[in-house]
Design an enzyme around this catalytic site. Structure first.
Site, PDB file in Angstrom:
ATOM      1  N   LYS A  52      34.940  58.676  37.328  1.00  0.00           N
ATOM      2  CA  LYS A  52      34.908  59.822  36.414  1.00  0.00           C
ATOM      3  C   LYS A  52      33.626  60.626  36.543  1.00  0.00           C
ATOM      4  CE  LYS A  52      38.554  58.765  33.458  1.00  0.00           C
ATOM      5  NZ  LYS A  52      39.153  58.471  32.197  1.00  0.00           N
ATOM      6  N   LYS A  67      47.621  55.711  39.926  1.00  0.00           N
ATOM      7  CA  LYS A  67      48.209  55.264  38.650  1.00  0.00           C
ATOM      8  C   LYS A  67      48.750  56.469  37.866  1.00  0.00           C
ATOM      9  CE  LYS A  67      44.725  55.282  35.054  1.00  0.00           C
ATOM     10  NZ  LYS A  67      44.019  54.690  33.986  1.00  0.00           N
ATOM     11  N   LYS A  82      47.285  59.902  31.938  1.00  0.00           N
ATOM     12  CA  LYS A  82      47.453  60.983  30.970  1.00  0.00           C
ATOM     13  C   LYS A  82      46.757  62.261  31.396  1.00  0.00           C
ATOM     14  CE  LYS A  82      45.205  58.094  27.708  1.00  0.00           C
ATOM     15  NZ  LYS A  82      45.590  56.923  26.982  1.00  0.00           N
TER      16      LYS A  82
END
Ligand code: TYM
Length: 327
Positions: free
Chosen positions: A112, A193, A196
């Site tokens: 991130k 994966k 969201k």
């Protein structure tokens, strides 16, 4: 007196990946454990900027969705992380027990922080707050998807170090990874994966999708050029992902589904998976709508937070005492 705990971060929509990775195992195990805790990790959501209005709405949606998914509020303590002031306080004490090097090794932080160079300090200390979430109530098992495994292991390491330095204080937690749900993949790119915050919404099924949306996404899911419905994560990630999803949601074994589709084409298989997913989500969505309209949610959260605060306060006092910060 085994205890189970998990939490979800209300960033973006509640996905099928969240449901299968964290909620399905918790629902399955809720009656086998003495105490079960489930919360909305709204403080964790803030590590990356969230629109305040959207976040407020999403927090409530997550709670309603937990219960609609089958979490039993008379058995499970449900609460909002941000309503317990002792959790960030415990987190600080744990930050002082966590090494910079070990926090720097967290894969999620590395990924991130690469995406945005202006990342917050909170993004770095995120796993320590997660350790506080897990350790304050002496959790034994943490049902999570495989992406969170390293964070639960860090919580365990930090707990062990604290116990060693200051005396027995924490139970050492373990991640609980359900086999089929370890990692539900993106439908468009089944090497990644299902997430969201994914830029391509066509690859992600949310718990709020309509039957039409679900069918469209699954029918267009990336597969391979063969004509063979069989589980092989390395060479057939798309088909394997759909098999995983269908198996978890229908309760059928993967091998039985494979047998059913011998000699049939991918179109038929995808239509079958879409039907299973749509049918499951439709039932959940009906319950969800009713819960959002009622006032049961506030009562559940009020009860949950009281219990959570009492436990966290006791743990915080114990930690302070052992660390020598008392009058
Ligand atoms: P979050 O919100 O990213 O994800 C919630 C849960 O869903 C799992 N998950 C998946 N499982 C399978 N396949 C996927 N594609 C998939 N995507 C997500 C995650 O592994 C997770 O179990 N840091 C946590 C929230 C948290 C927490 C905690 C969890 C805060 N404190 C304490 C457990 C215990 C997170 O961001 O999860």
């Amino acid at each position: 007196m085994a205890k189970l705990l998990t939490g979800l971060k209300p960033t973006g929509e509640f996905t099928l990946g969240n449901y299968i990775g964290a909620i399905v195992p918790l629902v399955k195990m809720q009656d086998e454990y003495d105490e079960v805790y489930l919360f909305v990790a709204d403080l964790h959501a803030l590590t990356i900027y969230q629109d305040p209005k959207e976040l407020r709405e999403r927090i409530r949606k997550f709670i309603a969705m937990y219960i609609a998914c089958g979490v039993n509020p008379t058995k499970v303590t449900i609460y909002l992380q941000s309503e317990n002031p002792y959790i960030p306080a415990i987190s600080w004490l744990l930050e002082c027990t966590t090494q910079f090097g070990e926090a720097s090794r967290m894969i999620q932080f590395k990924e991130k922080s690469k995406q945005n160079t202006n990342f917050s300090v909170g993004l770095f200390t995120y796993p320590v707050l997660m350790a506080a979430d897990i350790l304050y109530c002496d959790t034994d098992y943490v049902p999570v998807g495989i992406d969170q495994k390293q964070h639960v292991e860090l919580a365990r390491d930090v707990a062990e170090r604290f116990n060693h330095k200051y005396g027995e204080t924490f139970v050492l937690p373990q991640p609980y990874i359900a086999k089929a749900g370890t990692k539900i993949k993106d439908l468009k790119d089944p090497t990644k994966k299902m997430s969201k915050s994914e830029e391509n919404p066509q690859g992600v099924i949310t718990m709020f999708d309509t039957k039409e949306e679900i069918t469209k996404k699954i029918m267009r899911a990336t597969t391979d050029s063969e004509m063979n419905v069989c589980f092989d994560e390395e060479n057939k990630p798309g088909i394997s992902n759909l098999l995983n999803i269908a198996s978890v949601l229908s309760g059928q074994e993967i091998t039985d589904i494979e047998k059913e589709f011998v000699g049939k084409n991918y179109g038929e298989f995808k239509a079958y998976v879409a039907e299973i997913v749509a049918c499951k989500l439709e039932k959940i969505q009906t319950k969800y709508e009713a819960l959002l309209k009622g006032n049961e949610l506030d009562r559940i959260l009020d009860e949950g937070i009281q219990k959570s605060i009492a436990l966290a306060q006791a743990k915080y006092e114990e930690m302070k005492e052992k660390m020598g910060i008392v009058r």
